[in-house]
Design an enzyme around this catalytic site. Structure first.
Site, PDB file in Angstrom:
ATOM      1  N   CYS A  14      24.617 -12.547   0.234  1.00 13.55           N
ATOM      2  CA  CYS A  14      25.257 -11.807  -0.859  1.00 13.55           C
ATOM      3  C   CYS A  14      24.922 -12.523  -2.161  1.00 13.55           C
ATOM      4  CB  CYS A  14      26.753 -11.638  -0.629  1.00 13.55           C
ATOM      5  SG  CYS A  14      27.755 -13.119  -0.808  1.00 13.55           S
ATOM      6  N   ARG A  20      31.435 -11.917   0.567  1.00  9.26           N
ATOM      7  CA  ARG A  20      30.925 -11.008   1.587  1.00  9.26           C
ATOM      8  C   ARG A  20      30.078 -11.685   2.660  1.00  9.26           C
ATOM      9  NH1 ARG A  20      28.233  -7.106  -2.690  1.00  9.26           N
ATOM     10  NH2 ARG A  20      28.145  -9.142  -3.735  1.00  9.26           N
ATOM     11  N   ASP A 122      22.711   4.103  16.433  1.00  9.45           N
ATOM     12  CA  ASP A 122      21.950   5.333  16.631  1.00  9.45           C
ATOM     13  C   ASP A 122      21.063   5.247  17.875  1.00  9.45           C
ATOM     14  OD1 ASP A 122      21.149   7.953  15.656  1.00  9.45           O
ATOM     15  OD2 ASP A 122      19.208   7.029  15.211  1.00  9.45           O
TER      16      ASP A 122
END
Length: 221
Positions: A14, A20, A122
């Site tokens: 980050c 983060r 996915d």
């Protein structure tokens, strides 16, 4: 962990390396690694607040989730960190680009965290986990790389910087990081995954700029 014992390195990136990317680092250690031998997870910042601990609001969220927030010192992202990593995960597209600029050879293994989670989820039906966590990690990186494609709205891959904002911004950033990490963790365990759209869309993120061009105030970052 001794240098010779490391078989797989994850690098999270980050800006300041105190909000983060350390949150992602510690959550990945807990969810993906969970004591597995041979895996190292580190983080760095493109404009790191070198030597600083994890920002207190993010540290509290980590501790509440069961992840350890102590013994942390922010460090600058370097070509060496990028080149040695087997997987590089930026918190935004700019961080991904910065990592690639420092280590062009790492392009194929560099993603944003949300992008990586979406691609892995996915392709979850194609993935078969192994008893060797290092081998499983290598396989999910290959899986994500094979499914990489352009998205209609690339901004869905960004996790907004909460620094200098209210607690709600920290909760949002932490939730987005945690969801992405957990999604990949489920694939690594061979568990059913929820709709990969849980890692998008992102909340609008403010334009990021290095210290000196942005007012950080007097608060710790």
């Amino acid at each position: 962990m001794a240098e010779g014992d490391v078989r797989f390195r994850v690098l999270t990136v980050c800006t300041g390396n105190i909000c983060r990317s350390p949150a992602a680092e510690r959550l990945i250690r807990r969810v993906w690694v969970d004591g597995a031998a041979g895996v190292e997870v580190v983080s760095g910042g493109t404009h790191a607040m070198v030597g600083e601990p994890i920002q207190i609001s993010m540290a509290h969220l980590l501790e509440q989730s069961g992840a350890y927030s102590g013994e942390f010192c922010a460090q600058l992202l370097t070509p060496q960190l990028v080149e040695r990593a087997d997987l590089v995960l930026g918190m935004t597209r700019r961080h991904r680009a910065a990592a690639v600029a420092l280590g062009p050879a790492a392009t194929g293994r560099t993603f944003t965290l949300r992008e990586f989670a979406r691609l892995v989820a996915d392709g979850a039906a194609e993935f078969e986990p192994t008893e060797d966590r290092v081998e499983s990690l290598r396989r999910v990186v290959e899986l994500a790389g094979s499914r990489r494609r352009a998205v209609l709205d690339p901004a869905v891959d960004d996790i907004a910087d909460p620094y200098g904002r209210d607690l709600e911004a920290y909760h949002l950033a932490f939730t987005e990081i945690s969801r992405a990490v957990d999604l990949v963790g489920r694939v690594l365990e061979g568990l059913p995954v929820s709709d990969p759209r849980v890692v998008g869309p992102a909340a609008p993120s403010p334009e990021e700029a290095p210290p000196g061009r942005r007012s950080w105030g007097r608060r710790r970052r």
